[in-house]
Design a protein around this motif. Sequence first.
Motif, short mmCIF file in Angstrom:
data_model
loop_
_atom_site.label_atom_id
_atom_site.label_comp_id
_atom_site.label_asym_id
_atom_site.label_seq_id
_atom_site.Cartn_x
_atom_site.Cartn_y
_atom_site.Cartn_z
N GLN A 51 -5.91 25.28 -22.98
CA GLN A 51 -4.81 24.60 -22.32
C GLN A 51 -3.69 24.31 -23.30
OE1 GLN A 51 -5.76 24.16 -19.32
NE2 GLN A 51 -4.15 23.01 -18.32
N TYR A 95 -7.83 1.61 -19.56
CA TYR A 95 -7.23 2.93 -19.60
C TYR A 95 -6.90 3.35 -21.02
CZ TYR A 95 -6.63 3.40 -14.57
OH TYR A 95 -6.84 3.55 -13.23
N LEU A 136 -6.26 15.07 2.65
CA LEU A 136 -6.33 13.70 2.21
C LEU A 136 -6.14 12.74 3.37
CD1 LEU A 136 -6.86 12.40 -0.47
CD2 LEU A 136 -4.40 12.19 -0.80
N HIS A 184 -10.27 32.15 -6.88
CA HIS A 184 -9.87 32.83 -8.09
C HIS A 184 -10.31 32.03 -9.29
CE1 HIS A 184 -6.75 30.11 -6.75
NE2 HIS A 184 -6.50 29.88 -8.02
N SER A 223 -1.46 5.76 -5.25
CA SER A 223 -1.09 4.36 -5.29
C SER A 223 -0.70 4.02 -6.70
CB SER A 223 -2.25 3.49 -4.85
OG SER A 223 -3.32 3.65 -5.76
N GLU A 250 -4.56 -4.28 -2.80
CA GLU A 250 -3.95 -3.33 -1.90
C GLU A 250 -4.36 -3.67 -0.49
OE1 GLU A 250 -3.87 1.45 -1.41
OE2 GLU A 250 -4.13 0.57 -3.36
N VAL A 286 -2.35 17.32 1.35
CA VAL A 286 -2.00 16.08 2.03
C VAL A 286 -2.72 15.96 3.36
CG1 VAL A 286 0.18 15.53 0.96
CG2 VAL A 286 0.08 17.29 2.70
N HIS A 317 7.40 11.68 -7.11
CA HIS A 317 7.87 12.93 -6.57
C HIS A 317 6.80 13.63 -5.79
CE1 HIS A 317 10.63 12.67 -10.26
NE2 HIS A 317 11.23 12.18 -9.23
N SER A 318 5.64 13.13 -5.95
CA SER A 318 4.54 13.80 -5.30
C SER A 318 4.34 13.27 -3.91
CB SER A 318 3.27 13.61 -6.10
OG SER A 318 2.16 14.06 -5.39
N ARG A 355 1.81 18.87 -3.66
CA ARG A 355 0.38 19.08 -3.70
C ARG A 355 -0.07 19.99 -2.59
NH1 ARG A 355 -2.04 15.56 -6.95
NH2 ARG A 355 -3.77 16.95 -6.66
N SER A 366 -0.82 24.29 -23.64
CA SER A 366 0.55 24.13 -23.21
C SER A 366 1.24 23.01 -23.98
CB SER A 366 0.58 23.80 -21.73
OG SER A 366 -0.09 22.58 -21.48
N THR A 367 0.75 21.86 -23.81
CA THR A 367 1.47 20.76 -24.42
C THR A 367 0.61 19.88 -25.28
OG1 THR A 367 1.07 19.44 -22.48
CG2 THR A 367 3.17 20.61 -22.60
N PRO A 383 0.83 -1.20 0.00
CA PRO A 383 0.00 0.00 0.00
C PRO A 383 0.86 1.25 0.00
CG PRO A 383 0.12 -0.92 2.18
CD PRO A 383 0.96 -1.78 1.31
N PHE A 384 0.41 2.16 -0.75
CA PHE A 384 1.04 3.48 -0.71
C PHE A 384 2.54 3.42 -0.91
CE2 PHE A 384 -2.73 5.21 -0.20
CZ PHE A 384 -3.34 5.11 1.01
N VAL A 412 -12.62 -3.60 -13.98
CA VAL A 412 -11.59 -4.28 -14.74
C VAL A 412 -10.26 -4.25 -14.03
CG1 VAL A 412 -12.44 -4.15 -17.05
CG2 VAL A 412 -11.45 -2.16 -16.00
N PHE A 413 -10.29 -3.77 -12.85
CA PHE A 413 -9.04 -3.67 -12.14
C PHE A 413 -8.81 -4.86 -11.25
CE2 PHE A 413 -10.59 0.49 -13.09
CZ PHE A 413 -9.51 1.04 -13.73
N ARG A 435 1.57 13.20 -2.68
CA ARG A 435 0.21 12.73 -2.66
C ARG A 435 0.18 11.22 -2.54
NH1 ARG A 435 -4.23 14.57 -7.02
NH2 ARG A 435 -6.06 13.95 -5.87
N GLY A 436 -0.85 10.77 -1.98
CA GLY A 436 -0.94 9.34 -1.73
C GLY A 436 -1.33 8.56 -2.97
N GLN A 455 -10.00 4.64 -22.59
CA GLN A 455 -10.38 5.89 -21.96
C GLN A 455 -9.50 7.03 -22.46
OE1 GLN A 455 -12.72 6.76 -19.16
NE2 GLN A 455 -13.64 5.14 -20.35
N SER A 490 5.16 18.39 -8.50
CA SER A 490 4.97 17.84 -7.18
C SER A 490 4.34 18.83 -6.25
CB SER A 490 6.31 17.37 -6.65
OG SER A 490 7.27 18.34 -6.96
N LYS A 523 -6.92 -3.62 -16.89
CA LYS A 523 -6.98 -2.18 -16.66
C LYS A 523 -6.19 -1.41 -17.70
CE LYS A 523 -3.73 -0.64 -13.78
NZ LYS A 523 -3.34 -0.10 -12.48
#
Lengths: 198, 198
Positions: free
Chosen positions: A117, A77, B38, A110, A14, B128, B35, A8-9, B11, A119-120, A2-3, B123-124, A11-12, A80, B9, A73
Amino acid sequence: MPFSVECHSLRGNSHGGGGGGGGTGTKCGRWNPTVEQLKVLTDLFRAGLRTPTTDQIQKISTELSFYGKIESKNVFYWFQNHKARERQKRRKISTGFDHRHQENDHISHHHHHHHRQSSTRDVFEINEEEEDNVVETLQLFPVNSFEDSKVEKMRSRGNNHQYRDYIRETNTTTFSLYSSCGAEMEHPSPLDLRLSFL
Amino acid sequence: MPFSVECHSLRGNSHGGGGGGGGTGTKCGRWNPTVEQLKVLTDLFRAGLRTPTTDQIQKISTELSFYGKIESKNVFYWFQNHKARERQKRRKISTGFDHRHQENDHISHHHHHHHRQSSTRDVFEINEEEEDNVVETLQLFPVNSFEDSKVEKMRSRGNNHQYRDYIRETNTTTFSLYSSCGAEMEHPSPLDLRLSFL
DNA sequence: CCTCTATGAATGAAGG
DNA sequence: CCTTCATTCATAGAGG
């Protein structure tokens, strides 16, 4: 595990759980489709398949596993993302309509008029010919690869689901694809695909 | 190099103050949980909370606003999505078989019937770890809450409200404490949650 | 090595 | 609750 925050983030995410490692000795990370897999997926997409059902995903995944490691998956994906990005590219012509509505919130927030968008992503124009209207017969896999005698009831459960008009399928080896995706593809006539494994 | 997507990164951007974002890179039109937010949400979920009531959503949102901009609907959606996706991860409709690279004949597995084999999703096959029956005391926020006297059961199986319905119900200033939710809370009595702010 | 793009993966937000 | 769309995050890979 898990986790596993190997990103680099903070954020959790997975995130690691996904992607099968490349079966071809590639380092573990995310799934990397082989050219054969990509060919099949693209053919299916161009044949009109957009949102495969679970069963279809399963079968596609099963077939594609012949060419390398793949999970359901990944197929999910892929469709999707491919659909979304195809739409995104087509949506450049649209004005920067901000389809965002903030609800009640006393905290000052804001706004930002969000252009397309640029950008890229959708900076490239793709003049790809949409062959969604093309009725083609796909013989993706050898028919002797599977047991056609296997009759599987798809999505047949006394559920009060209002099935979208996406797909109508029969028990025969052919099944028709109708689309009601309006903005994306208009199918004046059903595709008669010989996707026997679906 | 003109611009690069600097949203990579970190968040933890506290956009709560509406700092005006001049070039903060936070072009977030949608809520992006910090974080801390979350963590709280995850803790609540792990504590057994699945479908919080309007009041619970309100209180959670209020508390979480300390850490950054958040709205009630964010909390609502978070639980909806998290619950659904946890379930979908648990459900293994895997391509469970080992892929063989030299065989074609492999669809004769015929496992037990599925109960709900619907259209998409599921489908996953992510495994975990998660301890469900953890009885933990959550002292998430300082005890400065209040007592609820009115116990109103606003949830029923037929009362399937989307967020809009939540909004509408919010008018009624109801306080649902210890909603005797049998379905949501796996352990009503043993789990004596100190979620005092709820 | 670094930048930039393509894209797999994840998730917020809705619709029904 | 279910499914889908939109947006975002992270990363592999091509090019410099």
